[in-house]
Design an enzyme around this catalytic site. Sequence first.
Site, mmCIF file in Angstrom:
data_model
loop_
_atom_site.group_PDB
_atom_site.id
_atom_site.type_symbol
_atom_site.label_atom_id
_atom_site.label_comp_id
_atom_site.label_asym_id
_atom_site.label_seq_id
_atom_site.Cartn_x
_atom_site.Cartn_y
_atom_site.Cartn_z
ATOM 1 C CB SER A 173 -0.927 0.022 1.214
ATOM 2 O OG SER A 173 -1.915 -0.962 1.088
ATOM 3 C CE LYS A 217 -4.368 1.116 -0.986
ATOM 4 N NZ LYS A 217 -3.643 -0.155 -0.917
ATOM 5 C CE1 TYR A 238 -5.343 -1.087 -4.452
ATOM 6 C CE2 TYR A 238 -5.759 -3.438 -4.226
ATOM 7 C CZ TYR A 238 -5.511 -2.210 -3.653
ATOM 8 O OH TYR A 238 -5.422 -2.097 -2.296
ATOM 9 C CE1 TYR A 263 -3.641 -0.393 5.279
ATOM 10 C CE2 TYR A 263 -1.734 -0.426 6.730
ATOM 11 C CZ TYR A 263 -2.306 -0.664 5.492
ATOM 12 O OH TYR A 263 -1.544 -1.171 4.481
ATOM 13 C CB VAL A 294 0.182 -5.747 4.585
ATOM 14 C CG1 VAL A 294 -1.071 -5.105 5.140
ATOM 15 C CG2 VAL A 294 0.032 -6.066 3.106
#
Lengths: 303, 303, 303, 303
Positions: free
Chosen positions: A63, A66, A188, A239, A257
């Site tokens: 992530s 992102k 993705y 998160y 992660v």
Amino acid sequence: MDLQALLDEIASEVVPILGQGKVADYIPALASVNPTRFGMALATTEGQIYGTADWQAPFSIQSVSKVFTLSLVLSQDGEALWFRVGKEPSGNPFNSLVQLEYEKGLPRNPFINAGALVVTDRLISLTGDAEGALLDFLRKEAGEGAVHVDESVAASEAEKGHRNAALAHFLASHNRIENSVDVVLQSYFRQCSISMSCEGLAKAGLFLARHGLRADGRRLFTRSEAKRINAVMLTCGTYDAAGDFAYRVGLPGKSGVGGGILAILPERGVLCVWGPALDSHGNSVAGVEALDRFTTKTGWSVF
Amino acid sequence: MDLQALLDEIASEVVPILGQGKVADYIPALASVNPTRFGMALATTEGQIYGTADWQAPFSIQSVSKVFTLSLVLSQDGEALWFRVGKEPSGNPFNSLVQLEYEKGLPRNPFINAGALVVTDRLISLTGDAEGALLDFLRKEAGEGAVHVDESVAASEAEKGHRNAALAHFLASHNRIENSVDVVLQSYFRQCSISMSCEGLAKAGLFLARHGLRADGRRLFTRSEAKRINAVMLTCGTYDAAGDFAYRVGLPGKSGVGGGILAILPERGVLCVWGPALDSHGNSVAGVEALDRFTTKTGWSVF
Amino acid sequence: MDLQALLDEIASEVVPILGQGKVADYIPALASVNPTRFGMALATTEGQIYGTADWQAPFSIQSVSKVFTLSLVLSQDGEALWFRVGKEPSGNPFNSLVQLEYEKGLPRNPFINAGALVVTDRLISLTGDAEGALLDFLRKEAGEGAVHVDESVAASEAEKGHRNAALAHFLASHNRIENSVDVVLQSYFRQCSISMSCEGLAKAGLFLARHGLRADGRRLFTRSEAKRINAVMLTCGTYDAAGDFAYRVGLPGKSGVGGGILAILPERGVLCVWGPALDSHGNSVAGVEALDRFTTKTGWSVF
Amino acid sequence: MDLQALLDEIASEVVPILGQGKVADYIPALASVNPTRFGMALATTEGQIYGTADWQAPFSIQSVSKVFTLSLVLSQDGEALWFRVGKEPSGNPFNSLVQLEYEKGLPRNPFINAGALVVTDRLISLTGDAEGALLDFLRKEAGEGAVHVDESVAASEAEKGHRNAALAHFLASHNRIENSVDVVLQSYFRQCSISMSCEGLAKAGLFLARHGLRADGRRLFTRSEAKRINAVMLTCGTYDAAGDFAYRVGLPGKSGVGGGILAILPERGVLCVWGPALDSHGNSVAGVEALDRFTTKTGWSVF
């Protein structure tokens, strides 16, 4: 301040907690990573690079990617992007689907998976080749050899991707994506499967510490826009532990992660840490601890 | 930089939007305030004070008081406080009761009403006289005459306080408060009913910009603790618009439904704005706009 | 069919499970009840009464009282009542507060606590003395000595009633109740504290099996209204296990945390069972089992 | 009782409300149906069939099919099915995803879409050809020509099926289905696309009124199991209006967005009504009204 010595000191201080937490185990390529590995790099806006321990070992950025897709889309769409995705923290993970339902498919922010799917969808529309655009950007910032897609991770992500598929179909049912569900998901999964080292990621993030200036001196977006991405990272980047991360570390940060965390020191530089064992929120235990120690020792939190 | 001229300029720029939004109307004393009023003050860590428009007019500080009760409790309880209340953003307002239920009565952060009730309860336990302790603190920081409790507001708050009473009883049902529900509610309603001006509030908040140093030079808490309160303000201080506030303004801030917003410029000073007309999230429309313009013009956001 | 022999047979069959589950322990008067007690009574529309084991022992009827307050209010308000409270099952208990919030304070049905508070509030408005009206009704149906209020239970309910107080204040914040929160709560706690035996409750419920006819032959409400209360009992009467109760037992029923369950056999009679040990949904383990056996043996479920 | 006259009377009584509500418009084949059509049929356990108005016109049975797939699976899996799907009402629609998340992917009952996907998945596993098994069953009960799959509806369902695809992937992410997501979805869309008339559906449902006996006299499942399916229909069969349907109609019923409702009169027969215009819960406005009038006039509700 001797930054190299500081990083080395922190690396030795976190040794006792290496392995605390739990390595992501939903795909084999992540589950098999040694939980006691640790790396940390600091790239400064003045052009220095410091690193300690496994700072040059590649890991799955997951992530953390992102941040880059968001930056690329924001540089083209500008404020109009926020009609497609919100910028508010998402509360606890339990609420993610609730909120998506309550808000009629508008993802709460670009860093939850639903929001990242919308950003990916938009990057596809803008570039025709989201993966190519992202890899090109990362290579231009971090160096040609700094980036590769781990095909085994990509295949596993696709195979285990039912939850993301559920989100994508849900978004589609609310007319929130422009391309086909399968195309968006594929893109993705591949961007989550990029491998980079702490060194590479720290360099790649420098445009945020330089408030929009890329490695070649060109501007990706305005100073104000760079600051705004930093704000989104701080409030939404870790998160449902964003409040705790802001409290302890006090820097804009984005975790993955795979155990990586990218943290921005505005105008000073970029830190990247890596420790595969995660806390219950999905953030690297050793990584958060190392960043906490760094800002406590230097006083360089944004607050 | 001519800060006085800057404030005056901003005050004139926001004139066209004064009155946009909606004054809080749940109690008469708030509903009757002229929605077009506006004030702004800047207190610097170097001891200067600047102000424009209605910057010396008293208004109901409402939830801005939560910053001070939190600071007082944190100065005594330290990290142990976080076993009683979380420090994560709360997501959308709809979720507040859900989250409280889901997390067995642990309020998500000290700035939502449930969390502030827990902090108030704790301040009562620590001081025996929460209201007295709070007023004493505010007067020592802002000046003897800068603070008073508006008895008509306090009476209205108590009369209209069913939702807060519901929260307090809910907390009690989960054994989350130590004192009687009625005592906690009474104290809470009175602290929300404090009146101060932009000038007074800006001065009162300087200990956060000075990272813990009070007006008399004594330390309320450590540099690190001050930074951490700033972090909580940034992630949780403006209801469910914390992400947007961080994005636009980029400063730790705490708003109240009286139309006031307190914003911290770490090491530089404290801004306080007041504009009674609120957006749908409960934040002053003119206040957020004025702060946005201030950080855009000065570049003094934390990012 | 030898109904007395049938009840005795069932009583012996449930012996092995007596004590399975957990007695309600939030107040001492309930916590101290022997978990292995069991009683069952059947009152027929033809005027017979059968009973087995502890069928004449008084117990705390708790939420079973909600059937009677609902009936009294419906007999006067008619369909207009449903503007004040819904009649849909409530889903799982976690959602109770969510739903109340989502539906702006309109309780989902009259048998969840929030709904019963609204019904109680209405009974106060209609009668001026809700407790008196309820006790009078129960005594006229079940006999003068069949009913008393257990003052120690009432006192404990009030003392431990924070959750109900939270609900009442929440309802008040949405203008859903007409009388003062304290008056409504007091009345509610007292109606929950009524003690009756299986025999008394079975007799008291006969007006529902007789589709509206009271013990003295007068009509409380129309045949159609009686059927509709039975429908609400079937879909909402056993907390979040209404589906399972309908599935296993197949009768309209209302349970209470004292371990009692009232079940209606339309046109035939009324069953009341009592077993203090509860399952995780708050329904008597032995009670549900006994009713399941009864309808399986007789085929008298409504389906 | 002259049942034919009764049906005709009801048909004329509902004329004024025909067209009230809104035809399902998510796919063209449903959107184009004339909203003022109406049909009603009654098949008795004694072998009579009565019908009025458009009782022999085919319409899209949609979710009414869920009764039949549930029956087929329950006849083979028995009680073990309830480890895969619950049998509790689902509360309001907003909560459906919440509940699914909260309960780790266990659908709340077999009649919400998530639950029906699980039942379909199981039927595939048990038969290898879920569609064939279902069509065969329906034809054996209702007659060879009574049933066909509308291919244009099936194609549209698949095209517009993002929400169901989201549910199926979500279930897969919780390991709640055994077959591939695509296979389950395809089968599900086709069973929803079956066309039948009121006459055909009423006949097809008779095995539930006969407590398990099929048209050829063989037993599909036990009397007790038939009653239990009726119970699930009553508590869960009409979306989030199950409480209201039980209150007004008082019969086990299952509705579909095509405007059909199947209602069971235990031991007497089966009613099927059709009116394409739906209320806000997705149930036929004219259909519910007609059933309400039927049970009021006959007194044949189960309560």
